[in-house]
Motif scaffolding. Sequence first.
Motif, PDB file in Angstrom:
ATOM      1  N   LEU A  44      37.355  -0.065   1.350  1.00 35.36           N
ATOM      2  CA  LEU A  44      38.121   0.846   0.502  1.00 35.36           C
ATOM      3  C   LEU A  44      38.195   2.230   1.127  1.00 35.36           C
ATOM      4  CD1 LEU A  44      39.395   1.660  -2.307  1.00 35.36           C
ATOM      5  CD2 LEU A  44      37.030   2.156  -3.034  1.00 35.36           C
ATOM      6  N   CYS A  45      37.061   2.748   1.588  1.00 32.58           N
ATOM      7  CA  CYS A  45      37.015   4.110   2.107  1.00 32.58           C
ATOM      8  C   CYS A  45      37.634   4.226   3.495  1.00 32.58           C
ATOM      9  CB  CYS A  45      35.570   4.615   2.115  1.00 32.58           C
ATOM     10  SG  CYS A  45      34.886   4.851   0.467  1.00 32.58           S
ATOM     11  N   SER A  46      37.718   3.126   4.221  1.00 37.79           N
ATOM     12  CA  SER A  46      38.351   3.134   5.536  1.00 37.79           C
ATOM     13  C   SER A  46      39.870   3.043   5.432  1.00 37.79           C
ATOM     14  CB  SER A  46      37.837   1.956   6.378  1.00 37.79           C
ATOM     15  OG  SER A  46      36.450   2.025   6.557  1.00 37.79           O
ATOM     16  N   ALA A  47      40.369   2.403   4.366  1.00 38.07           N
ATOM     17  CA  ALA A  47      41.791   2.089   4.273  1.00 38.07           C
ATOM     18  C   ALA A  47      42.618   3.157   3.574  1.00 38.07           C
ATOM     19  CB  ALA A  47      41.972   0.747   3.557  1.00 38.07           C
ATOM     20  N   ASP A  48      42.102   3.759   2.515  1.00 35.57           N
ATOM     21  CA  ASP A  48      42.927   4.637   1.686  1.00 35.57           C
ATOM     22  C   ASP A  48      42.048   5.730   1.082  1.00 35.57           C
ATOM     23  OD1 ASP A  48      44.527   5.838  -0.288  1.00 35.57           O
ATOM     24  OD2 ASP A  48      45.602   3.971  -0.708  1.00 35.57           O
ATOM     25  N   GLU A  49      42.063   6.892   1.695  1.00 37.19           N
ATOM     26  CA  GLU A  49      41.183   7.983   1.261  1.00 37.19           C
ATOM     27  C   GLU A  49      41.452   8.403  -0.180  1.00 37.19           C
ATOM     28  OE1 GLU A  49      41.351  12.395   2.533  1.00 37.19           O
ATOM     29  OE2 GLU A  49      39.866  11.472   3.872  1.00 37.19           O
ATOM     30  N   GLU A  50      42.735   8.525  -0.541  1.00 33.77           N
ATOM     31  CA  GLU A  50      43.071   8.991  -1.893  1.00 33.77           C
ATOM     32  C   GLU A  50      42.656   7.973  -2.959  1.00 33.77           C
ATOM     33  OE1 GLU A  50      43.999  11.959  -2.873  1.00 33.77           O
ATOM     34  OE2 GLU A  50      43.814  12.522  -0.765  1.00 33.77           O
ATOM     35  N   LYS A  51      42.909   6.703  -2.682  1.00 33.46           N
ATOM     36  CA  LYS A  51      42.502   5.673  -3.635  1.00 33.46           C
ATOM     37  C   LYS A  51      40.981   5.639  -3.756  1.00 33.46           C
ATOM     38  CE  LYS A  51      42.890   0.766  -4.770  1.00 33.46           C
ATOM     39  NZ  LYS A  51      43.449  -0.557  -4.368  1.00 33.46           N
ATOM     40  N   ALA A  52      40.299   5.744  -2.616  1.00 34.87           N
ATOM     41  CA  ALA A  52      38.846   5.730  -2.633  1.00 34.87           C
ATOM     42  C   ALA A  52      38.297   6.905  -3.441  1.00 34.87           C
ATOM     43  CB  ALA A  52      38.299   5.782  -1.209  1.00 34.87           C
ATOM     44  N   VAL A  66      34.119  10.285   1.295  1.00 36.43           N
ATOM     45  CA  VAL A  66      34.856   9.054   1.587  1.00 36.43           C
ATOM     46  C   VAL A  66      34.632   8.646   3.042  1.00 36.43           C
ATOM     47  CG1 VAL A  66      37.146   7.988   1.697  1.00 36.43           C
ATOM     48  CG2 VAL A  66      36.583   9.554  -0.183  1.00 36.43           C
ATOM     49  N   ALA A  67      34.739   9.602   3.949  1.00 37.03           N
ATOM     50  CA  ALA A  67      34.506   9.305   5.364  1.00 37.03           C
ATOM     51  C   ALA A  67      33.056   8.862   5.590  1.00 37.03           C
ATOM     52  CB  ALA A  67      34.834  10.535   6.210  1.00 37.03           C
ATOM     53  N   LYS A  68      32.126   9.467   4.861  1.00 34.98           N
ATOM     54  CA  LYS A  68      30.722   9.072   4.974  1.00 34.98           C
ATOM     55  C   LYS A  68      30.574   7.589   4.611  1.00 34.98           C
ATOM     56  CE  LYS A  68      27.543  11.691   3.029  1.00 34.98           C
ATOM     57  NZ  LYS A  68      26.692  12.285   1.955  1.00 34.98           N
ATOM     58  N   ASN A  69      31.203   7.172   3.522  1.00 31.81           N
ATOM     59  CA  ASN A  69      31.121   5.765   3.115  1.00 31.81           C
ATOM     60  C   ASN A  69      31.776   4.838   4.126  1.00 31.81           C
ATOM     61  OD1 ASN A  69      29.739   6.327   0.748  1.00 31.81           O
ATOM     62  ND2 ASN A  69      31.541   6.181  -0.570  1.00 31.81           N
ATOM     63  N   ALA A  70      32.868   5.287   4.714  1.00 31.67           N
ATOM     64  CA  ALA A  70      33.563   4.445   5.690  1.00 31.67           C
ATOM     65  C   ALA A  70      32.681   4.132   6.895  1.00 31.67           C
ATOM     66  CB  ALA A  70      34.855   5.139   6.141  1.00 31.67           C
ATOM     67  N   GLY A  71      31.759   5.027   7.195  1.00 30.39           N
ATOM     68  CA  GLY A  71      30.898   4.838   8.365  1.00 30.39           C
ATOM     69  C   GLY A  71      29.510   4.309   8.055  1.00 30.39           C
ATOM     70  N   LEU A  72      29.323   3.703   6.891  1.00 27.51           N
ATOM     71  CA  LEU A  72      27.985   3.294   6.476  1.00 27.51           C
ATOM     72  C   LEU A  72      27.330   2.284   7.420  1.00 27.51           C
ATOM     73  CD1 LEU A  72      28.355   2.974   2.594  1.00 27.51           C
ATOM     74  CD2 LEU A  72      26.850   4.526   3.842  1.00 27.51           C
ATOM     75  N   ARG A  73      28.114   1.418   8.018  1.00 25.26           N
ATOM     76  CA  ARG A  73      27.519   0.366   8.846  1.00 25.26           C
ATOM     77  C   ARG A  73      26.881   0.916  10.122  1.00 25.26           C
ATOM     78  NH1 ARG A  73      28.539  -4.639   7.090  1.00 25.26           N
ATOM     79  NH2 ARG A  73      30.336  -5.030   5.728  1.00 25.26           N
ATOM     80  N   THR A  74      27.369   2.042  10.608  1.00 21.45           N
ATOM     81  CA  THR A  74      26.859   2.589  11.876  1.00 21.45           C
ATOM     82  C   THR A  74      26.092   3.890  11.693  1.00 21.45           C
ATOM     83  OG1 THR A  74      28.986   3.703  12.249  1.00 21.45           O
ATOM     84  CG2 THR A  74      28.696   1.519  13.231  1.00 21.45           C
ATOM     85  N   ALA A  75      26.072   4.434  10.481  1.00 22.69           N
ATOM     86  CA  ALA A  75      25.375   5.699  10.240  1.00 22.69           C
ATOM     87  C   ALA A  75      23.865   5.516  10.400  1.00 22.69           C
ATOM     88  CB  ALA A  75      25.683   6.202   8.831  1.00 22.69           C
ATOM     89  N   GLY A  76      23.206   6.602  10.768  1.00 21.68           N
ATOM     90  CA  GLY A  76      21.750   6.564  10.864  1.00 21.68           C
ATOM     91  C   GLY A  76      21.125   6.316   9.500  1.00 21.68           C
TER      92      GLY A  76
END
Length: 260
Positions: A44-52, A66-76
């Motif tokens: 959701l957060c990777s595809a559509d910032e406004e919807k997210a 939103v960008a923070k959530n989009a990167g959850l898989r690789t974040a420290g």
Amino acid sequence: MLVLLPPSEGKAASGRGAPLKPESLSLPGLTGARLAVLEELVELCSADEEKAREVLGLSEGLRGEVAKNAGLRTAGARPAGQIYTGVLYDALDLASLDAAAKRRAASWLLVFSGLWGAVRVTDRIPSYRCSMGVRLPGLGALGAHWRAPMAAVLPEAAGDGLVLDLRSAAYAAAWKPKGEVAGRTASVRVLHAPTRKVVSHFNKATKGRIVRSLLTAGAAPAHPAELVEALRDLGYVVEAQAPGKAGVAWSLDVLVDEVH
């Protein structure tokens, strides 16, 4: 003893630790439900910032979440006890506890989460934004999403000891102790003594101080009645209401004179 805590809306930065390993988190019975939320939230957060932003209930000023959530898989990832901040966690101040109290915290504390379900303070997680009140387009309301997995996992986590429930209503909806577990659960409110009203800020701060007091004192009551006595011995003013029937939790009111 198991202490159920709400998370904090604000969180510390993820830092530069190794990325999240979902399979390494405590309560492995929640792994499938965690991965389902994680997958949809990242998508959701990777595809559509406004919807997210709309789904997550974020203001314009919190667009960066939103960008923070989009990167959850690789974040420290860091220990959850370092990620959660805010009034309750400032009062709890895990970092300043002595070694024995830190061991108790690792064993006793369970932080509820819209994304992870529930984690120990030693579980390594990245910083995120996803409250239990969120309704994801695919999974629906997260409170409902977590009920079945929690019902399967939490009774075992509770063991045969006291359950001290300090969660807010939204997080309490994800798991309600039932049967024999409910009978040894104590749900706590903090009231401003002169007005008998809950005031959010000092409610959270007092709950943090209560947990810290129990951890530092090494108090480990096994039953709500013993908890009442332990808190009174620690200087708290407590009014207790025992359940009138089986399968219902105890209700404890902690009265505080000053709002701070």
